[in-house]
Write an enzyme that holds these catalytic residues in place. Structure first.
Site, PDB file in Angstrom:
ATOM      1  N   ASN A  29     -14.728  -2.989  -4.794  1.00 30.23           N
ATOM      2  CA  ASN A  29     -14.847  -3.333  -3.374  1.00 30.23           C
ATOM      3  C   ASN A  29     -16.320  -3.543  -3.035  1.00 30.23           C
ATOM      4  OD1 ASN A  29     -16.013  -0.719  -2.397  1.00 30.23           O
ATOM      5  ND2 ASN A  29     -14.079   0.051  -3.221  1.00 30.23           N
ATOM      6  N   ARG A  30     -16.603  -3.889  -1.803  1.00 29.16           N
ATOM      7  CA  ARG A  30     -17.949  -4.344  -1.453  1.00 29.16           C
ATOM      8  C   ARG A  30     -18.882  -3.227  -0.990  1.00 29.16           C
ATOM      9  NH1 ARG A  30     -17.278  -9.307   2.420  1.00 29.16           N
ATOM     10  NH2 ARG A  30     -19.511  -8.956   2.553  1.00 29.16           N
TER      11      ARG A  30
END
Ligand code: CTP
Length: 399
Positions: free
Chosen positions: A209-210
């Site tokens: 994920n970011r």
């Protein structure tokens, strides 16, 4: 307000080539609002002149027991300082201090001071390795001084090894911790999880994920600055580990994070669960690289157990972080707070400008166990971390 406004710092500079970096340290301290008194030893002045420090501090530099500042300068300087540092601290300075010799203004001041010093050694690697220096460092630690570094890197005469003075920014952070007013975090242990987790699809690919890790690292830095010892359990990130945090546990998967978390909580006063733990992971990661030529493939995922809920029984304060987008975020955060057994939840909406992943700033809303919500203004992640710690401090369990 500048963080060190109204605070006095005493900096001793002894004779090493790293003395030029002390000018940068003074600049950082002055910019943060501190009043800096410099004691420059005779050999220190061979590397950087008093005029440089006078220009940076706007104050007279102290050099001798016998001139300027009065005969009792060695008592007054130490009394007035909220933090005392020596950078660079040469092998000779360390030896004199370890032996309690007070032949010049700096050693006399250190001996007479009501507080112990932060010492940043700088010397040739053979001098550092010498048993006499090692003995002195151990004795100084035993006396209550804090030894910062030294680091590995380029030394004088183009040699490379251990013995290089740590960077001014690191010493600056240590001084900041020293100047911090007494808080309930001092002497407590805090566990922070940060960054994303990576769930393998095959040996070369993962679901991730970011999350950048910045918010978690900012919480870790702020807790350390307030006197806590910090265990940082971190997924892969590019953010440098903040100064002072020595207990770093790098992990990749949610499962590894879970094990590290369970192994770290014993005796901890607080847990900040800032990590963006995966919600799903490939149920059966391939042991071989999946080939493009094999055609499109389905990835079957399974739910990842909730790490925070798995430590609900731990007696420490638990602070959750939630990403909520759009309507209903507050209600969802309140529900998570309860389900996960946390006492506080910090929520942010990454779709808002300046908030969320991969940016330096954040705008968060804090919800406590009563369900009360408080929105904080947009601020840097460091400032947001300070606000979160101010509120969490009130909820810390008693000692
Ligand atoms: N968390 C956790 N274990 C997970 C997922 C999340 O411990 N497997 C923690 C996070 O570190 C965070 C909090 O739970 O402190 C909330 O995370 P969030 O992703 O917002 O919540 P989820 O439980 O994943 O719920 P949803 O996906 O419905 O938003």
């Amino acid at each position: 307000m500048r963080p060190f406004e109204g605070k006095r710092v005493l900096l001793g500079v002894s004779g090493g080539i790293a003395a030029y970096k002390s000018a940068e340290l003074v600049r950082l301290l002055v910019r943060a609002g501190a009043e800096v008194d410099v004691i420059l030893t005779r050999s220190g002045s061979r590397f950087v002149g008093p005029t440089t420090f006078e220009g940076l501090t706007g104050r007279a530099v102290h050099s001798s027991l016998w001139d300027g500042g009065g005969a009792m300068a060695h008592l007054e300087l130490g009394q007035a300082a909220g933090a005392i540092a020596v950078a660079p601290a040469t092998a000779a300075l360390l030896a004199k201090l370890a032996a309690g010799m007070a032949g010049d203004l700096l050693t006399a001041t250190l001996l007479a001071a009501p507080r112990r010093a932060l010492l940043a050694p700088a010397m040739n690697h053979r001098m550092l390795e010498h048993p006499a220096t090692q003995r002195n460092l151990a004795a100084l630690r035993g006396d209550g001084h804090t030894i910062i570094g030294p680091a590995y890197g380029e030394l004088a005469e183009r040699e490379v090894g251990w013995g290089r003075m740590v960077e001014p920014e690191v010493i600056f952070e240590h001084i900041g911790r020293e100047l911090e007013p007494e808080s309930r975090w001092r002497g407590r242990r805090v566990v922070v999880t940060a960054g994303p987790t990576r769930e393998p699809i095959d040996p070369v690919r993962f679901l991730g994920n970011r999350s950048s890790g910045r918010m978690g690292y900012a919480i870790a830095a702020a807790a350390w600055r307030r006197g806590a010892s910090v265990t940082l359990i971190t997924g892969p990130t590019d953010v440098p580990v903040p100064p002072g945090i020595e207990d770093v546990k790098p992990v990749e998967t949610a499962q590894e994070m879970c094990s590290a978390l369970h192994a770290s909580l014993d005796g901890a006063a607080a847990l900040f669960m800032v990590a963006a733990v995966a919600d799903f992971r490939p149920a059966e990661p391939d042991s071989q690289k999946i080939r493009r030529g094999d055609g499109m493939k389905q990835i079957i995922v399974e739910a990842v157990p909730d790490l925070l809920a798995s430590v609900a029984g731990a007696s420490c304060l638990k602070v959750a972080f939630a990403v909520e987008m759009g309507e209903g975020g507050l209600e969802s955060a309140r529900r998570k707070l309860e389900e996960k057994g946390a006492q506080m939840i910090v929520l942010n909406d990454p779709s808002e400008p300046g908030a969320g992943f991969e940016v330096e700033t954040n705008r968060v809303t804090i919800v406590d166990a009563s369900g009360e919500a408080e929105q904080l203004p947009l601020a840097t992640k460091g400032e947001v971390a300070d606000e979160i710690l101010n509120r969490a401090e009130r909820l810390l369990p008693g000692e």
